[in-house]
Structure formats: structure tokens, C-alpha cells
Design a protein around this motif. Sequence first.
Motif, short mmCIF file in Angstrom:
data_model
loop_
_atom_site.label_atom_id
_atom_site.label_comp_id
_atom_site.label_asym_id
_atom_site.label_seq_id
_atom_site.Cartn_x
_atom_site.Cartn_y
_atom_site.Cartn_z
N GLN A 27 0.54 -0.59 -13.29
CA GLN A 27 0.81 -2.06 -13.44
C GLN A 27 1.54 -3.25 -13.83
N PRO A 28 2.51 -4.31 -13.28
CA PRO A 28 2.63 -4.67 -12.03
C PRO A 28 3.13 -3.83 -11.87
N MET A 29 3.17 -3.34 -10.24
CA MET A 29 4.34 -1.76 -9.41
C MET A 29 5.66 -2.47 -9.21
N LYS A 30 6.98 -1.83 -9.89
CA LYS A 30 7.64 -2.02 -9.91
C LYS A 30 8.26 -0.95 -8.77
N GLU A 31 9.49 -1.83 -7.73
CA GLU A 31 9.87 -1.20 -7.19
C GLU A 31 9.91 0.52 -7.56
N ASP A 32 10.53 0.96 -8.50
CA ASP A 32 10.69 2.04 -8.39
C ASP A 32 10.20 3.29 -8.40
N CYS A 33 8.41 3.03 -8.43
CA CYS A 33 7.89 3.54 -8.51
C CYS A 33 6.98 3.79 -7.28
N LEU A 34 7.67 4.02 -6.22
CA LEU A 34 7.85 4.49 -4.93
C LEU A 34 7.82 6.07 -5.34
N LEU A 35 6.42 7.32 -3.87
CA LEU A 35 6.69 7.89 -4.55
C LEU A 35 6.35 9.46 -5.44
N THR A 36 6.35 8.20 -6.50
CA THR A 36 5.41 9.43 -8.16
C THR A 36 4.49 9.84 -8.10
N SER A 37 3.82 9.45 -7.22
CA SER A 37 2.81 10.00 -7.34
C SER A 37 1.32 10.07 -6.08
N CYS A 86 0.51 -1.27 0.51
CA CYS A 86 0.82 -0.11 -0.36
C CYS A 86 0.89 1.64 0.17
N ILE A 87 2.24 1.37 0.11
CA ILE A 87 3.07 2.42 -0.12
C ILE A 87 2.61 2.66 -1.37
N TYR A 88 2.71 2.14 -2.47
CA TYR A 88 2.88 2.54 -3.61
C TYR A 88 1.93 3.52 -3.65
N LYS A 104 -4.14 -3.54 -8.05
CA LYS A 104 -2.47 -3.53 -6.53
C LYS A 104 -2.08 -4.75 -6.77
N LEU A 105 -1.31 -4.79 -8.45
CA LEU A 105 -0.18 -5.60 -9.00
C LEU A 105 1.03 -5.63 -8.27
N LEU A 106 2.11 -6.69 -7.81
CA LEU A 106 3.40 -6.53 -7.62
C LEU A 106 4.11 -6.43 -8.45
N TRP A 154 -18.34 -4.49 0.01
CA TRP A 154 -18.88 -3.58 -0.24
C TRP A 154 -18.25 -3.14 -1.63
N GLY A 155 -18.44 -2.50 -2.18
CA GLY A 155 -17.96 -1.77 -3.19
C GLY A 155 -18.01 -3.02 -4.39
N SER A 156 -17.81 -2.71 -6.03
CA SER A 156 -18.18 -3.55 -6.79
C SER A 156 -17.80 -4.82 -7.02
N GLY A 157 -17.31 -5.92 -6.22
CA GLY A 157 -16.49 -6.83 -6.69
C GLY A 157 -15.12 -6.65 -7.66
N LYS A 158 -15.17 -5.38 -8.14
CA LYS A 158 -14.41 -5.87 -9.41
C LYS A 158 -13.01 -5.26 -9.45
N PRO A 159 -12.44 -4.78 -7.39
CA PRO A 159 -10.67 -4.63 -8.24
C PRO A 159 -10.61 -5.73 -8.41
N LEU A 160 -9.48 -5.55 -8.30
CA LEU A 160 -8.54 -6.42 -8.88
C LEU A 160 -7.42 -6.37 -6.97
N ARG A 161 -6.76 -7.64 -6.63
CA ARG A 161 -5.89 -8.12 -5.87
C ARG A 161 -4.80 -8.76 -6.03
N GLU A 162 -3.77 -8.96 -5.44
CA GLU A 162 -3.03 -10.50 -5.54
C GLU A 162 -2.89 -10.41 -4.32
N PHE A 163 -2.67 -11.95 -3.48
CA PHE A 163 -2.57 -12.35 -2.26
C PHE A 163 -1.48 -13.49 -2.48
#
Length: 313
Positions: free
Chosen positions: A118-128, A110-112, A275-277, A203-212
Motif C-alpha cells: 500500500q498504496p497500490m501501484k499499477e505494476d502490482c497487478l497479478l503479483t499475488s 479490486c483487480i489488485y 485498499k489504497l491506490l 458488518w465486520g469490525s469497522g477497521k478496514p481502510l477504504r478510498e472513495f
Amino acid sequence: MEKNSRIFVAGHRGMVGSAIVRTLEAYGYTNIVKVSSSELDLRRQAQVEEFFEKEKIEYVFLAAAKVGGIMANSNYPADFMYDNMILEMNVIKSSLDHQVKKLMFLGSSCIYPRMAPQPMKEDCLLTSELEKTNEAYALAKISGLKYCEYLNKQYKTDFISVMPTNLYGINDNYHPENSHVLPALLQRIHLAKKNNEPVVTIWGSGKPLREFLYADDLADACVYLMNHYSGNETVNIGTGKEIAINELAETIKKIVGYQGEIVYDLSKPDGTPRKLLDVSKLESLGWKYKTEISNGIKLVYEDYLINKEHHIR
């Protein structure tokens, strides 16, 4: 790490910390330091300093944290920021002062940024900008990561940071307001089956994508990286796979054996849409996850039925 090294697992009673302890023990580490929150409040600097002075810690897994889902993060942002920032700073600073050989700081995906590529690379931290629903928690985790980075630069420490994706596993938190999405869904669907309720509302639409990621897989990655990685860049830990919340709910429904209907409350927030790493760095270092989500949920549900259900009112 040597098999008899003094290893402190901060947060050993939580889902992640307990998984790290299990993994260390399975690999033959024999000198694991575990202390309860009633004996050591990591938010109290003097207590933490005294603990490190007494225990002569060599390695630290900093898995202690105040965690929760969208509702908890939205309702108690000041608590999430203060508790997480103060405890991590105390542990990291004492690790510096008492010459800990190596520390691993566990952050969170969640820091990203909310809309990171997507997928989120380590270097995207603090870009927005961050996702508003967990901004306070994310800011605290970013501070811990940056503090480790600055200490490495200034004092030549070997303090590494890892960023796990969404986690689930044995000893998860099933609090009705403060739990994360997977354990919350598991418990609600289980109770709906138990009480013969015809509908479960999500809660919500059920459409968000998550990685577990299964927590014991995370623990295995943490031990592996503690032994094989040093560097000032964080490392993502995940599966590189994602699942929609509605598909997750249907998977849980099938495993639990619930026959009712699942409906979605569109008036409630979805959170981050995706939110995919990016786990290419982790895989290049020689580690890959083992537990597929359907198998992991089966293991978690078995644990829930044995150890958690009788606590539910």
C-alpha cells in the motif's frame, strides 16, 4: 476527441456512465450515443456487432458492468464473472472490428492482490492472490484490461484502461443486498433515523481502510485521460486518501442527523483490510480530484432524498 465525435458511453444509466455523460455534455460534446439495455443487450454478440455497424462509433467509454458489494459478489460469483466478461469482450471486439479510434475500459481497484503493498501501484497487478470475496468480478475485469493490452500490441489499437477506486455519487445503487458500502450505509442510517431505530449494525469490525472517489470526479478524469493519455499501461484513478469504515459511518451519521448508536457485527467478513491506490501516475499526467468525501456525501444525500427515498419500501 472532437466536440462532434460519435461517442458511445456504454452503461450510461449507471452511476459512472451517467456521470461521464454529464461531464461530456458540460465540456460541449454534442454527439453522445446512449442506448438502453432493453434496446441493446451487451451480452449478445450479434446485437453489439449490429449496433457498431449502424452507429459508426468513434470513441467508447466502457463503463457498463454488473457490480455489487461483498454479499452480492459472494452469492453470485458465476453471474458476476459471466456478465462482465462477455459484455466487455463484445464491446472491445466490436470496437476493433469497426475501427473505433479510441476506447477506454473502466476496471476496478479490486483487480489488485488482496495483500498488495500500500498504496497500490499499477505494476502490482497479478503479483499475488486476489481477495476471495470478489475474485470472480476481479478476474473478469483483469481479462478486459489484458484484452485491450493484447489488441494494442497485435493490432496497434489505442485502447486504454483505467482503474477507479471505490466510487460513490449521484444515481448510485441502493439495493439492500447488492449495493456497495457507502450507499448501503447511507440508506441504512437514513432509514434508522426515519424509523426511530436505536441501533444500526454494520458488518465486520469497522477497521478496514477504504478510498472513495466522487463519481463526477472520476468522469472528469476519464474525459481528461481520453484526450491526454495513450499507452499500454493502466492508470489508477483515485484520491490517494483513505478512511476507516467506522469513521465513514460516523461521517454519514452526522450528515444524515441520526442520533442512534452504530455497532459492529464481528461475525461478518471485513473484506480486504486496506485498499489504497497510488495515484502518482495520474497526478503526473496533470489531473487531481476535487471533491472531498464529506462534501461528496452531502451531495449524494441530497440526491437520495430527492430521487431515491420514495422508492424504498
